[in-house]
Motif scaffolding. Structure first.
Motif, PDB file in Angstrom:
ATOM      1  N   GLU A 184      17.067  26.876  80.694  1.00 45.91           N
ATOM      2  CA  GLU A 184      16.255  26.017  79.826  1.00 45.91           C
ATOM      3  C   GLU A 184      15.943  24.705  80.550  1.00 45.91           C
ATOM      4  O   GLU A 184      16.646  24.326  81.489  1.00 45.91           O
ATOM      5  CB  GLU A 184      17.006  25.726  78.519  1.00 45.91           C
ATOM      6  N   SER A 188      23.355  25.172  78.119  1.00 49.36           N
ATOM      7  CA  SER A 188      22.220  26.075  78.301  1.00 49.36           C
ATOM      8  C   SER A 188      22.157  26.540  79.738  1.00 49.36           C
ATOM      9  O   SER A 188      22.727  25.917  80.642  1.00 49.36           O
ATOM     10  CB  SER A 188      20.907  25.380  77.933  1.00 49.36           C
ATOM     11  N   SER A 199      12.240  22.444  84.916  1.00 51.93           N
ATOM     12  CA  SER A 199      12.195  23.722  84.215  1.00 51.93           C
ATOM     13  C   SER A 199      12.576  24.842  85.181  1.00 51.93           C
ATOM     14  O   SER A 199      12.400  24.718  86.402  1.00 51.93           O
ATOM     15  CB  SER A 199      10.796  23.983  83.647  1.00 51.93           C
TER      16      SER A 199
END
Length: 220
Positions: free
Chosen positions: A146, A143, A156
């Protein structure tokens, strides 16, 4: 232009930020990730990358390249390789690409290679160590942008990352102003205490938990 918020955190260190996070009941700072070369301190907004073992099928984009291409001069690349120490998750060409984007530094929960190249570029890299083993054929990108987990901390995209020789602290973006206010107060109190100790005030008088916590000031 450098964010005023990042300027505020740049005047702090991971210990003060960790204390402020503690005060708010948020996860405090952690250790275990060290600068790969020389003394280093970085503050920036997280650009996250999640990695996983290489699977079957065609290879995608090289790990972290898409994240680097979205980063800028306020970014810290945060690479989640789940603490693996048997394969590199960051290397010299990535360091070159990151510096071309103005990236402030890299924090990797894993190990990295091409340390001399990062040093020559002046790019701070924090990780669990170094290894020459390549990621090619061993890792793939899971990812980018994410949430990831770094040394037990959830990170985050856009969170404030503070890393220095003491450790790593991660501040949720929506709590950043609040954390910066509290951390600045902690630093100011500790400077006063240190000045008193230098002036000869007994350590037990100058330094005690209530005062360090700001309770004495709050009671005035």
């Amino acid at each position: 232009m450098t964010s005023f918020l990042l300027d505020r955190f740049a005047a702090l260190d991971s210990a003060a930020v960790s204390d402020a996070l503690d005060r708010l009941g948020l996860p405090p700072g952690v250790g275990g990730l060290r600068p790969l070369w020389g003394p280093a301190a970085i503050v920036g907004f997280a650009v996250t990358v999640g990695l996983e073992p290489r699977g079957e099928g065609p290879a995608g984009a090289h790990i972290a390249t898409t994240a680097v291409e979205t980063a800028d001069g306020e970014s810290v690349l945060v690479v989640d390789n789940q603490g693996r120490t048997d394969v590199s998750c960051w290397g010299g060409i990535l360091s070159l690409g990151a510096t071309r984007r103005g990236v402030r530094g890299v924090v990797a929960d894993g190990v990295c290679r091409d340390v001399a190249e990062a040093r020559a570029l002046g790019l701070p890299v924090f990780s669990r160590g170094a290894i020459p083993a390549t990621a090619r054929g061993r890792l793939q990108q899971r990812s980018t942008g994410e949430p990831v987990e770094i040394a037990g901390l959830r990170v985050s995209q856009g969170d404030v990352v503070v890393a220095d020789e003491t450790g790593l602290a991660v501040v949720p973006r929506h709590r950043a102003e609040e954390v910066a206010d509290i951390a600045a107060g902690i630093v100011a109190r500790e400077r006063v205490i240190a000045d008193e100790v230098r002036a000869g005030v007994p350590l037990s008088q100058a330094m005690h938990d209530a005062r360090l916590a700001g309770e004495a000031e709050a009671a005035r």
